[in-house]
Scaffold this motif. Structure first.
Motif, PDB file in Angstrom:
ATOM      1  N   LYS A 195      53.679 -14.895  -3.860  1.00  0.00           N
ATOM      2  CA  LYS A 195      52.247 -15.232  -2.491  1.00  0.00           C
ATOM      3  C   LYS A 195      52.580 -15.664  -1.300  1.00  0.00           C
ATOM      4  O   LYS A 195      51.107 -15.464  -0.562  1.00  0.00           O
TER       5      LYS A 195
ATOM      6  N   LEU B  77      51.550 -12.525  -0.494  1.00  0.00           N
ATOM      7  CA  LEU B  77      50.425 -11.791  -0.003  1.00  0.00           C
ATOM      8  C   LEU B  77      49.215 -12.780   0.724  1.00  0.00           C
ATOM      9  O   LEU B  77      48.402 -11.882   1.389  1.00  0.00           O
ATOM     10  N   HIS B  78      49.677 -13.611   0.800  1.00  0.00           N
ATOM     11  CA  HIS B  78      48.972 -14.398   2.171  1.00  0.00           C
ATOM     12  C   HIS B  78      49.601 -13.263   3.661  1.00  0.00           C
ATOM     13  O   HIS B  78      48.352 -13.608   4.184  1.00  0.00           O
TER      14      HIS B  78
ATOM     15  N   ARG C  42      50.169 -10.739   3.972  1.00  0.00           N
ATOM     16  CA  ARG C  42      49.737  -9.257   4.087  1.00  0.00           C
ATOM     17  C   ARG C  42      47.965  -9.543   4.060  1.00  0.00           C
ATOM     18  O   ARG C  42      47.098  -9.482   4.976  1.00  0.00           O
ATOM     19  N   ALA C  43      47.463 -11.167   3.936  1.00  0.00           N
ATOM     20  CA  ALA C  43      46.276 -10.784   4.097  1.00  0.00           C
ATOM     21  C   ALA C  43      45.534 -11.091   5.425  1.00  0.00           C
ATOM     22  O   ALA C  43      44.779 -10.688   6.357  1.00  0.00           O
TER      23      ALA C  43
ATOM     24  N   GLU D  75      45.892  -7.597   7.016  1.00  0.00           N
ATOM     25  CA  GLU D  75      44.388  -7.509   7.004  1.00  0.00           C
ATOM     26  C   GLU D  75      42.917  -8.190   7.061  1.00  0.00           C
ATOM     27  O   GLU D  75      42.540  -7.486   7.893  1.00  0.00           O
ATOM     28  N   ASN D  76      43.232  -9.214   7.106  1.00  0.00           N
ATOM     29  CA  ASN D  76      42.295 -10.130   7.103  1.00  0.00           C
ATOM     30  C   ASN D  76      41.838 -11.131   7.669  1.00  0.00           C
ATOM     31  O   ASN D  76      42.062 -11.892   6.599  1.00  0.00           O
TER      32      ASN D  76
ATOM     33  N   ALA E  59      40.699 -13.569   8.940  1.00  0.00           N
ATOM     34  CA  ALA E  59      38.708 -14.111   9.119  1.00  0.00           C
ATOM     35  C   ALA E  59      38.713 -14.661   6.871  1.00  0.00           C
ATOM     36  O   ALA E  59      38.507 -15.531   7.181  1.00  0.00           O
ATOM     37  N   THR E  60      39.291 -14.082   6.332  1.00  0.00           N
ATOM     38  CA  THR E  60      39.148 -13.829   5.094  1.00  0.00           C
ATOM     39  C   THR E  60      40.262 -15.334   4.925  1.00  0.00           C
ATOM     40  O   THR E  60      40.269 -16.408   4.037  1.00  0.00           O
ATOM     41  N   ALA E  61      41.576 -14.460   5.070  1.00  0.00           N
ATOM     42  CA  ALA E  61      42.801 -15.795   5.101  1.00  0.00           C
ATOM     43  C   ALA E  61      42.093 -17.576   5.550  1.00  0.00           C
ATOM     44  O   ALA E  61      42.518 -18.584   4.704  1.00  0.00           O
TER      45      ALA E  61
ATOM     46  N   ALA F   7      39.511 -18.591   6.079  1.00  0.00           N
ATOM     47  CA  ALA F   7      38.262 -18.862   4.803  1.00  0.00           C
ATOM     48  C   ALA F   7      39.347 -20.141   3.888  1.00  0.00           C
ATOM     49  O   ALA F   7      38.281 -20.441   3.089  1.00  0.00           O
ATOM     50  N   VAL F   8      40.012 -18.885   3.259  1.00  0.00           N
ATOM     51  CA  VAL F   8      40.294 -19.324   1.885  1.00  0.00           C
ATOM     52  C   VAL F   8      41.677 -21.110   2.193  1.00  0.00           C
ATOM     53  O   VAL F   8      42.551 -20.645   1.254  1.00  0.00           O
ATOM     54  N   GLY F   9      41.580 -20.901   3.118  1.00  0.00           N
ATOM     55  CA  GLY F   9      42.680 -22.326   3.763  1.00  0.00           C
ATOM     56  C   GLY F   9      44.114 -21.764   4.096  1.00  0.00           C
ATOM     57  O   GLY F   9      44.864 -22.376   3.855  1.00  0.00           O
ATOM     58  N   ILE F  10      44.123 -20.631   4.187  1.00  0.00           N
ATOM     59  CA  ILE F  10      45.544 -19.941   4.991  1.00  0.00           C
ATOM     60  C   ILE F  10      45.691 -20.328   5.808  1.00  0.00           C
ATOM     61  O   ILE F  10      44.823 -20.262   7.198  1.00  0.00           O
TER      62      ILE F  10
END
Lengths: 567, 317
Positions: free
Chosen positions: B167, B170-171, B173-174, B177-178, B180-182, B184-187
């Motif tokens: 995980k 995964l975080h 790489r997120a 990659e992006n 802003a998305t990361a 937004a999901v609290g990373i």
């Protein structure tokens, strides 16, 4: 069944600077119902929802979840209360699979096992009737699949209050039908669903109740079954406000720009503009009304050569009739060719012939302004790039919606931004700075731009001033067609009127003005005709002097009734 | 020992320098940061390790402790460099390329100062035998397969596992990659960027240390280190941002480098003096070719992280 309150908002107020986005809004949402929030652009729908989902924090008011008062400071807090929002712009990592995106950021005990996640995603999908392959990468997905991923992402986190911000804007009719089926199934499962939309037929189709917002205020909440589209439109647009914008009757309006059967697909293959046909007349302001994102931007970009069209014609009538030939620089060969075709007259209506004359004599005659054009020049703009369009002497001045993104270079001063339009002029290889400097100073003075000097980077100016610089520049280069998209967005009243006057002055000069606006009152007061586009289709062209707001509102929101899939 | 086997082992041993450098750079790039400071960081890692060995080389400490302390010191020095880089590029959002280049200039220079003050008889002669366990004392190229070589292989495989099977990966790489998305999901985007840059720098630093103390094991080794830092960055593209693939890529590069000296030993092959410089060109020619070939591939998975080189600021829209 007893209705159970899921979410309650009381007296919510939110201000951005001096602008009130939401004023004392009260809203209730029950479990097992779909609430539609309906309103024009900028009426505060999205702001309101962003406060529930933790993106903004309300200035005043209280939010209750299941009867308990809660404080929502971040999206995380919202999730903790079971609130999930599906934004219009998807927040997904393109390179990841659906399942990876769904599990991203979820705090769970235990080992990270993608197989397990895949199984749970499939389980959720089956429960609500989604079609999704958890192992598919996002970049391989259609818009509708991406939206499904976003919805499952929210459900995976255990949300039972779902907010969907204009979920149907990007979907095809069949996909909308499927989405609504899913929403109904979620409703039966006891979830509270809020859907933001401005499509009346969808409101009627899917919602149980409708809350109408207008200019940041909550007008009413009504039961869908007790209302109809006309009533909703009336509540949505309100009564007409008199604005006191001068409007002259158009004089000698002649067709300047004829657009016929324009079709455009965007990069994702979505049909953005569908068979658009209209005529923009010189000396007239043509308003374009429509919900944001209905294709206004794409239409203007198509005309200025920034979008590759699928089909259609754009014809431009270059006003040359009775203008001296010398006005347009042509090669001697071209001038002789045109003369042979009988394109010129000598001011008394007699056709001009250069037969037997030396080049020098012809040049002298042409320069003496004694040779005039018979007719306007007809130019096909289709498939010409912006540079060619300019090279042809066609001045399409474009005020893009995204001021700093497309119109101006933020780190350059006003003068240098003027030069973006003029750098090709002047002695070869060198820049002419004097004229742009003069233009810049003229704009600063005429439009009352508050800027320390012409070298201050425009990104440091306030939004209103940036807008004035942009509009001022486009007008300074003497357009024949002026296209302005939201030129008054973010401007105060006085600046807005300055812009309206500028547009009116252009209209008097015989320019064909195309004005994309969002405020219906302004459109009705300023324009001569208004074209309404709705999801990329022209739903009507009306006379602004006789049209009503309700009429426009209906045209903007009305769509064909939804057809069932396969029917 | 067979010439060919000897050749292969030498390539592997040499490649370990690149394995460290590229794995470190991959971790940083996966968090969206292009760290051009890697050559400087590798140099600082080498200097840090040698500085520690210069202190304890003749102290009579148990060999295990000397090995561990040297590695720790290399880690600390290079991670400090990583920390400077992340502070500048993550917190202050400075331009990544400029920061990286400045860091390389700084690291290379400082290493030269440090290394010129050390005594080779203390930091090198004794400790290199400990680092070359278990093959210390052999006369063929097997001697270079020491502790740090095996650590390189383990790190490359472990980094691959973490990036693509956990995980945290995964975080991370997120984030690359992006962001802003990361976000937004609290990373915690900045935390991941700091973590990846510092750990990546630490790994790269070990590469420099390995090169000086084990593979070259000579007093002048540090002078040629910077060039290999640059090659490590190029290798990241060759490895398609997958740490385990760096093992193969590094071996190929090692092979090409050893080529010019090994080819003369092969029976039946005669190499004129004029040919030698041409052979020495090989690795660089291949680097250029690899860059060209890898740039024209267009599979999405093989592209650099989408937000590589871009600073992330939540309120930017």
């Amino acid at each position: 069944m007893e209705k159970q309150l899921a979410l309650q908002m009381k007296g919510i107020t939110k201000r951005f600077g001096g602008i009130v986005a939401n004023n004392q809004v009260d809203l209730d949402v029950y479990r097992g119902e779909i609430l539609a929030i309906l309103g024009e652009n900028g009426c505060g729908k999205t702001t309101l929802m962003n406060m529930i989902s933790g993106i903004y924090f309300p200035d005043e008011g209280k939010i209750f979840v299941d009867g308990q008062e809660v404080v929502i400071r971040s999206p995380k807090d919202a999730f903790a209360h079971g609130i999930g929002m599906i934004h219009q712009h998807f927040k997904l990592v393109d390179l990841f699979t659906a399942a990876e995106n769904i599990v991203l950021g979820v705090k769970e005990e235990g080992r990270y096992d993608l197989k397990d996640v895949n199984a749970r995603v499939t389980e959720i999908a089956e429960k609500y009737g989604f079609h999704i392959d958890p192992k598919k990468k996002i970049y391989d997905m259609s818009v509708s699949e991406k939206q499904t991923v976003e919805i499952i992402k929210v459900l995976y986190r255990g949300a039972d209050i779902l907010i969907l911000d204009e979920p149907t804007a990007v979907l095809t009719p069949q996909e909308i039908v499927r989405l609504f089926d899913v929403l109904r199934r979620m409703k039966e499962d006891g979830k509270a669903i809020i859907i933001i939309t401005h499509k009346l037929n969808e409101v009627m189709e899917v919602s149980d109740r409708v809350a109408i917002l207008r200019r940041g205020e909550h007008i009413a909440t009504v039961e869908t079954k007790d209302t109809n589209e006309a009533q909703l439109t009336e509540m949505m647009v309100g009564k007409k406000v008199d604005l006191n914008i001068d409007r002259y009757d158009p004089e000698n309006a002649v067709p300047r720009l004829i657009v016929k059967d324009l079709n455009l697909y965007d990069q994702e293959g979505i049909h953005v503009l569908k068979d658009i046909s209209f005529t923009a007349n010189g000396g007239e302001i043509l308003g374009i009304a429509g919900i944001a994102g209905s294709g206004q931007r794409e239409l203007l970009e198509s005309i200025s050569g920034l979008q590759p069209l699928r089909s259609g014609e754009i014809t431009f009538y270059n006003p040359k009739k009775n203008k001296p030939v010398s006005f347009y620089h042509k090669t001697m060969k071209r001038v002789r060719e045109l003369a042979a075709q009988g394109a010129f007259h000598d001011g008394q209506g007699k056709p001009v012939s250069f037969d037997g004359m030396s080049n020098k004599a012809v040049w002298k005659w042409v320069q003496s302004q004694g040779v005039l054009f018979n007719e306007d020049e007809v130019v096909n703009l289709r498939d010409k790039n912006p540079m060619q369009i300019r090279a042809l002497g066609i001045h399409l001045s474009f005020v893009p919606e995204d001021r700093l993104g497309m119109g101006l270079v933020g780190s350059m001063g006003i003068r240098d931004n003027m030069m973006l339009r003029s750098y090709r002029k002047g002695p070869a290889g060198f820049l002419d700075r004097k004229k742009p400097q003069a233009t810049a100073e003229k704009i600063i003075q005429a439009l009352e731009v508050s800027a320390p000097n012409t070298n201050t980077p425009v990104s440091r100016l306030s939004g209103g001033n940036v807008q004035k610089v942009l509009v001022g520049r486009e007008i300074a280069y003497v357009p024949k067609v002026l296209m302005a998209a939201y030129p008054v967005r973010g401007l105060d009243i006085n600046s807005s009127y300055t812009i309206y006057n500028l547009l009116n002055a252009q209209k008097e000069r015989g320019v064909a003005v195309i004005f994309v606006g969002e405020d219906l009152d302004v459109l009705l007061a300023l324009c001569d005709r208004i074209m309404v586009i709705n999801s990329g289709t022209v739903t009507g062209i009306v006379d602004a002097r006789t049209a009503t707001k309700e009429q426009l509102g209906l045209l903007m929101t009305k769509t064909e009734p939804l057809r069932k899939e396969g029917a | 020992m067979n010439i060919w086997l000897n050749f292969l082992i030498d390539s592997l041993a040499f490649g370990a320098t690149f394995i460290y450098g590229s794995t470190g750079e991959i971790l940083t790039e996966k968090a969206g940061h292009l760290n051009l400071g890697i050559p400087g960081i590798m140099c600082m890692g080498g200097a840090g390790g040698c500085l520690m060995l210069n202190l304890i080389g003749k102290s009579g400490l148990p060999p295990v402790l000397i090995v561990v302390l040297g590695i720790l010191s290399a880690l600390v020095f290079s991670m400090l460099m990583g920390l400077i880089y992340s502070f500048l590029t993550v917190t202050l959002r400075a331009n990544q390329n400029v920061t990286g280049l400045a860091l390389t200039t700084f690291g290379v220079g400082l290493m030269k100062v440090i290394m010129s003050k050390l005594t080779a008889t203390v930091y090198l002669v004794g400790p290199k035998q400990y680092y070359r366990w278990p093959f210390a004392g052999r006369q063929d190229s097997l001697q270079c397969l020491g502790v740090l070589f095996f650590l390189a292989i383990i790190i490359a495989i472990a980094a691959g596992w973490v990036l693509f099977r956990t995980k945290v990966g995964l975080h991370l790489r997120a984030v690359g990659e992006n962001p802003a998305t990361a976000d937004a999901v609290g990373i915690n985007v900045n935390r991941y960027k700091y973590l990846a840059t510092c750990v990546g720098s630490g790994i790269a630093g070990l590469g420099g240390f390995y090169y000086i103390i084990d593979y070259m094991a000579s007093q002048e080794a540090y002078l040629s280190l910077e060039a290999f830092g640059w090659l490590s960055i190029a290798l990241v593209i060759f490895a398609l941002w997958r740490p385990p693939v760096t093992i193969i890529g590094s071996t190929v590069f090692g092979f090409l480098f050893s080529c010019s000296s090994f080819i003369t030993i092969i029976p039946g092959v005669t190499v004129t003096m004029a040919m030698k410089p041409v052979l020495k060109m090989l690795p660089y020619v291949v680097t250029v070719l690899v860059l060209i070939i890898s740039s024209i591939r267009n599979k999405r998975e093989n592209q650099p992280p989408s937000s590589l080189g871009l600073s992330y600021f939540r309120e930017d829209r």
